[in-house]
Design a protein around this motif. Structure first.
Motif, mmCIF file in Angstrom:
data_model
loop_
_atom_site.group_PDB
_atom_site.id
_atom_site.type_symbol
_atom_site.label_atom_id
_atom_site.label_comp_id
_atom_site.label_asym_id
_atom_site.label_seq_id
_atom_site.Cartn_x
_atom_site.Cartn_y
_atom_site.Cartn_z
ATOM 1 N N LYS A 190 13.310 -0.615 1.495
ATOM 2 C CA LYS A 190 12.273 -1.358 2.211
ATOM 3 C C LYS A 190 12.027 -2.683 1.503
ATOM 4 O O LYS A 190 11.730 -2.708 0.306
ATOM 5 C CB LYS A 190 10.969 -0.569 2.299
ATOM 6 C CG LYS A 190 9.905 -1.273 3.146
ATOM 7 C CD LYS A 190 8.740 -0.358 3.478
ATOM 8 C CE LYS A 190 7.761 -1.059 4.433
ATOM 9 N NZ LYS A 190 6.654 -0.166 4.840
ATOM 10 N N ALA A 215 0.801 -1.227 0.000
ATOM 11 C CA ALA A 215 0.000 0.000 0.000
ATOM 12 C C ALA A 215 0.833 1.276 0.000
ATOM 13 O O ALA A 215 0.345 2.330 -0.408
ATOM 14 C CB ALA A 215 -0.940 0.006 1.209
ATOM 15 N N GLU A 216 2.087 1.217 0.461
ATOM 16 C CA GLU A 216 2.898 2.432 0.578
ATOM 17 C C GLU A 216 3.748 2.716 -0.646
ATOM 18 O O GLU A 216 4.421 3.757 -0.700
ATOM 19 C CB GLU A 216 3.815 2.318 1.796
ATOM 20 C CG GLU A 216 3.088 2.233 3.125
ATOM 21 C CD GLU A 216 4.052 2.133 4.290
ATOM 22 O OE1 GLU A 216 5.273 2.197 4.055
ATOM 23 O OE2 GLU A 216 3.589 1.983 5.422
ATOM 24 N N PRO A 256 4.929 4.240 -3.850
ATOM 25 C CA PRO A 256 4.440 5.445 -4.533
ATOM 26 C C PRO A 256 4.714 5.432 -6.033
ATOM 27 O O PRO A 256 5.454 4.580 -6.549
ATOM 28 C CB PRO A 256 5.259 6.548 -3.860
ATOM 29 C CG PRO A 256 6.591 5.891 -3.627
ATOM 30 C CD PRO A 256 6.288 4.453 -3.296
#
Length: 239
Positions: free
Chosen positions: A191, A13-14, A16
């Motif tokens: 990440k 979800a993060e 971008p």
């Protein structure tokens, strides 16, 4: 210290727009299909993330995984070694139409650029590509009578990888040949998001069996029965 995420949708979800994403796997072995498809679902629902750069050994096969990402229009650039595999129609169409960029990297150089990033080595020399178009514009130097090309490390904002067993603090093992680009990519991204078939408590993995230590993993999501890319391609699945 608990790094578990409840779903693949939440795990991606993060990410971008414009992100540089490493995706593990060598062909279908070790490919995190569920994480990739969750990212496609998000794009179809929201229009994001778009214009992403994907780093993988190839440019996708058939109508699933990375090929489906390319077909959907999410990918602005591929960094890979083998863009033209036997079922790479999605990439071929976009590339010939001028809708996707390509950075072609010899396979050993690709692996070493990723490994170097994880090890904190900003550049290294290799004889691969010397005297070819791939070396144009890159510094060269002679060592012991042989010419070498200087290559930069290759880092990413995110890595999507696939393990076999993971614990809640991110320690990972891999199944057979899935231990290919996955461990290298886990170390080279800001990440790292890992899908695992088996999720266990800390101590549930023999320390001698840990391949990727949890310090390199930021999120773990369980996918108990992961799909295999080759099976999906062979049966004509279009995601």
């Amino acid at each position: 210290m608990d790094k578990t995420i409840p779903s693949v949708d939440a795990a991606v979800a993060e990410i971008p727009d414009g992100a540089q994403i490493m995706i593990g796997g060598f062909g279908g072995s070790g490919a995190p299909i569920e994480l990739i498809h969750a990212l496609i679902d998000r794009y179809r629902a929201t229009g994001s993330p778009k214009n992403i750069t994907v780093i993988n050994n190839n440019a996708g096969n058939g109508g699933i995984g990375i090929a489906a990402m390319i077909k959907a229009g999410m990918v602005g650039k591929m960094i890979c070694s083998f863009p033209r595999s036997s079922n790479a129609e999605a990439f071929n169409e976009k590339y010939l139409a001028g809708e996707i960029a390509l950075e072609l990297v010899p396979q050993g150089t690709l692996a070493e650029r990723i490994r170097a990033a994880g090890a904190g080595i900003p550049a290294f020399y290799t004889p691969s590509s010397y005297g070819t178009e791939l070396a144009n514009g890159k510094p060269t130097e002679e060592f012991d009578g042989t010419m070498y090309v200087r290559e930069r490390w290759l880092r990413a904002d995110f890595a999507l990888i696939k393990g076999q067993t993971g614990d809640t603090v991110g320690n990972l093992t891999y199944r057979l040949a899935a231990r290919n680009f996955n461990p290298l990519m886990a170390m080279a991204a800001d990440k790292t998001i890992a899908q695992v078939s088996d999720l266990v408590a800390p101590g549930g993995i023999d320390p001698e069996q840990v391949v990727t230590p949890g310090i390199f993993v930021d999120a773990v999501v369980q996918v108990a029965n992961p799909q295999q890319e080759e099976v999906l391609v062979r049966t004509g699945v279009i995601y």
